[in-house]
Design an enzyme around this catalytic site. Structure first.
Site, PDB file in Angstrom:
ATOM      1  N   ASN A 117       4.271 -55.252   7.977  1.00 54.20           N
ATOM      2  CA  ASN A 117       5.398 -56.023   7.454  1.00 54.20           C
ATOM      3  C   ASN A 117       6.504 -56.075   8.510  1.00 54.20           C
ATOM      4  OD1 ASN A 117       7.729 -56.920   6.153  1.00 54.20           O
ATOM      5  ND2 ASN A 117       7.321 -55.815   4.256  1.00 54.20           N
TER       6      ASN A 117
ATOM      7  N   HIS B 114       4.990 -64.383   3.477  1.00 56.21           N
ATOM      8  CA  HIS B 114       5.523 -63.183   4.105  1.00 56.21           C
ATOM      9  C   HIS B 114       4.453 -62.105   4.047  1.00 56.21           C
ATOM     10  CE1 HIS B 114       7.719 -59.614   4.926  1.00 56.21           C
ATOM     11  NE2 HIS B 114       7.846 -59.245   3.668  1.00 56.21           N
TER      12      HIS B 114
ATOM     13  N   CYS C  52      13.480 -60.289   4.096  1.00 59.80           N
ATOM     14  CA  CYS C  52      12.150 -60.839   4.352  1.00 59.80           C
ATOM     15  C   CYS C  52      12.053 -62.330   4.030  1.00 59.80           C
ATOM     16  CB  CYS C  52      11.101 -60.065   3.560  1.00 59.80           C
ATOM     17  SG  CYS C  52      11.047 -58.305   3.970  1.00 59.80           S
TER      18      CYS C  52
END
Length: 329
Positions: free
Chosen positions: A285, A255, A125
């Site tokens: 996500n 993020h 990520c």
């Protein structure tokens, strides 16, 4: 066409400009209500704990990491006002490559970027932030002039759809930016970190007995604690190197892991809530894609304007985390 030869020396230092963005998602939408038919959950339970209402999910036979990366790259190239043959380098930040030998080369071929070197970069990520810093070094050294940076992931491939702790979180997508050498340097500061002692908190590990990868596992509480503790620190470090204060920022793009994390980091840094970008409710996500997806959405909506000061921060498996501060365009 680039006016810097491949043999340009390190003495020809260049600045970095951000000149175009793009994004792509699959057509299929999976809502919380639909998920509640698959596992013991509800729209209210998911939204109250994560901020997510839906996510885009790749359809087998229709979507691939390659196809989404190419679409995002094409948009970014068009927005930058260049052609694929102007590109010198393509970096594909991903943890879910179509081919374990790498997918960036296939993306390069489909884009028609015949002059570009291409490689994959894996930092989960944090991949887009790590890729941004990597790309900037090639530009600042005078080696390359035009670089396409893509963040893309299809985590739905590796989700256990019977595990409500993880299956509710992840979606698929790709986002991209074009970086170009410039007399003015708009990448103002950055900070990257890694801590392998936390590697067990978030995994997509290889199972030797099954000769494949196991589904994603995550210690959500510990990842949350890690993020709200570590992310503000790297943002402050990046701001220090940029000679800016949090009050100087126009936008904060974290993020998109969990709305609670975004809120906690924004509060700790004392940044106005309306400056903290969030598209969690639509995308969930999307790992390395989440920052460039949100960036492109805000650019195309006219919210991010030329010379806006933006802080981005990625965090996740590894453990890895990092932040960068830049001015758009």
């Amino acid at each position: 066409m680039s006016d810097l030869s491949p043999n340009s020396t390190i003495n020809q230092l260049q600045g970095v400009r951000f000149i175009g963005s793009g994004s792509a998602v699959p057509a299929k939408i999976l809502t919380n209500a639909e998920l509640s038919q698959m596992v013991d959950t509800s729209d209210e339970w998911i939204a109250s704990r994560t901020g997510i209402r839906q996510r885009f999910i790749a359809t087998k036979g229709e979507d691939s990491l390659t196809s989404l990366a190419v679409k995002a790259g094409q948009q970014a190239i068009a927005a930058a006002g260049i052609t694929p043959t102007d590109l010198d380098l393509i970096i594909l930040a991903t943890s879910t490559t179509d081919d374990l030998f790498g997918t960036a080369g296939k993306v390069q071929g489909l884009l028609g970027a015949d002059r570009a070197v291409a490689f994959d970069l894996s930092a989960a990520c944090s991949g887009f932030v790590f890729g941004l810093v990597t790309a900037s070094q090639f530009i600042r050294s005078g080696t390359y002039r035009n670089i396409l940076l893509i963040g893309a992931d299809l985590l739905s491939r590796w989700v256990d759809w019977s595990d409500r702790r993880t299956c509710i979180l992840f979606g698929d997508g790709a986002g991209a930016v074009v970086l170009q050498a410039s007399e003015q340097d708009n990448l103002l500061g950055f900070e990257l970190r890694s801590d392998g002692k936390g590697n067990n908190l978030l995994n997509l590990g290889y199972n030797e007995d099954k000769s494949t990868y196991d589904p994603i596992t995550m210690n959500g509480q510990e990842v949350y604690r890690f993020a709200v503790r570590s992310v503000p620190e790297v943002i402050e470090k990046a701001l220090y190197r940029a000679n800016l204060q949090t009050a100087d920022l126009d936008w904060l793009i974290l993020h998109q892991a969990n709305q609670r994390i975004i809120d906690a980091v924004q509060t700790r840094l004392k940044i106005d809530a309306d400056k903290a970008v969030s598209n969690m409710s639509k995308h969930g996500n999307t790992s390395a894609a989440s920052i460039p997806l949100a960036l492109d959405e805000w650019v195309r909506a006219g919210k991010i304007k030329p010379n806006d000061a933006i802080a981005i921060a990625g965090f996740g498996a590894g453990l890895s985390w990092g932040a960068a501060v830049f001015r758009w365009a």
